[in-house]
Design an enzyme around this catalytic site. Sequence first.
Site, mmCIF file in Angstrom:
data_model
loop_
_atom_site.group_PDB
_atom_site.id
_atom_site.type_symbol
_atom_site.label_atom_id
_atom_site.label_comp_id
_atom_site.label_asym_id
_atom_site.label_seq_id
_atom_site.Cartn_x
_atom_site.Cartn_y
_atom_site.Cartn_z
ATOM 1 C CE1 TYR A 83 -45.762 -25.706 -36.597
ATOM 2 C CE2 TYR A 83 -46.247 -24.571 -34.542
ATOM 3 C CZ TYR A 83 -46.435 -25.643 -35.390
ATOM 4 O OH TYR A 83 -47.285 -26.645 -35.024
ATOM 5 N N GLY A 84 -41.134 -20.789 -35.852
ATOM 6 C CA GLY A 84 -40.279 -19.640 -36.158
ATOM 7 C C GLY A 84 -38.828 -20.039 -36.354
ATOM 8 C CG ASN A 106 -44.450 -35.163 -42.412
ATOM 9 O OD1 ASN A 106 -44.117 -35.924 -43.313
ATOM 10 N ND2 ASN A 106 -44.073 -35.320 -41.163
ATOM 11 C CB CYS A 114 -44.497 -33.279 -38.283
ATOM 12 S SG CYS A 114 -45.567 -34.726 -38.258
ATOM 13 C CG HIS A 115 -43.339 -36.439 -33.080
ATOM 14 N ND1 HIS A 115 -42.868 -37.124 -34.192
ATOM 15 C CD2 HIS A 115 -42.480 -36.689 -32.066
ATOM 16 C CE1 HIS A 115 -41.775 -37.783 -33.842
ATOM 17 N NE2 HIS A 115 -41.514 -37.535 -32.555
ATOM 18 C CB SER A 120 -43.245 -19.394 -30.314
ATOM 19 O OG SER A 120 -44.456 -18.691 -30.189
ATOM 20 C CD GLU A 141 -39.005 -38.208 -30.376
ATOM 21 O OE1 GLU A 141 -38.871 -38.682 -31.511
ATOM 22 O OE2 GLU A 141 -39.185 -36.982 -30.165
#
Length: 172
Positions: A83-84, A106, A114-115, A120, A141
């Site tokens: 997120y940061g 989303n 978004c996955h 952090s 992935e």
Amino acid sequence: MSIHHFPTPLGTITFTTGEGTMKRIEFDHQDALENPKGPPLAEVLAQIAHNGNTLLLVPKGTPFQHSVWQELLKIPANLPSNYGTIANQIGKPAASRAVGNAIGANSLCILIPCHRVLASSGKLGGFRWGTSRKQQLLDWEKEGKDPLQQLCGLDPEQFKFQLQPIKTAKAA
């Protein structure tokens, strides 16, 4: 607007299309369909594709949300972000929480990945459709597999996905 349901290994996914665009993709919060009706996903997407293979993604959202979603599209598979980092990339370094809210809003999961956003600390964080689904998408992935191909049998080279720019009102 058209709504299509497809069974997948992670449960049923609902695709909402309209006016040549993808509007919503969501995992249903119910068991997978046993006998789906309707055409295969590739056929549905081919019907709405522009220039043969480009699909416009048109989620509803604010300009801020769109800026976050645009950054999500840049995250490579198997290289999760946090997120940061996304807040910094959009020029709002103090907006990590707002970035998280935008990610949670989303409406085009998987296509706007978004996955791929973790806390952090490296932990999964949340996922609107459950952390077990998020983990499975990330695992695919990591193995070099495309989530859409794993979920729906869709060839990842068949379509390109493009976020439609948000239309803003012009000042008078």
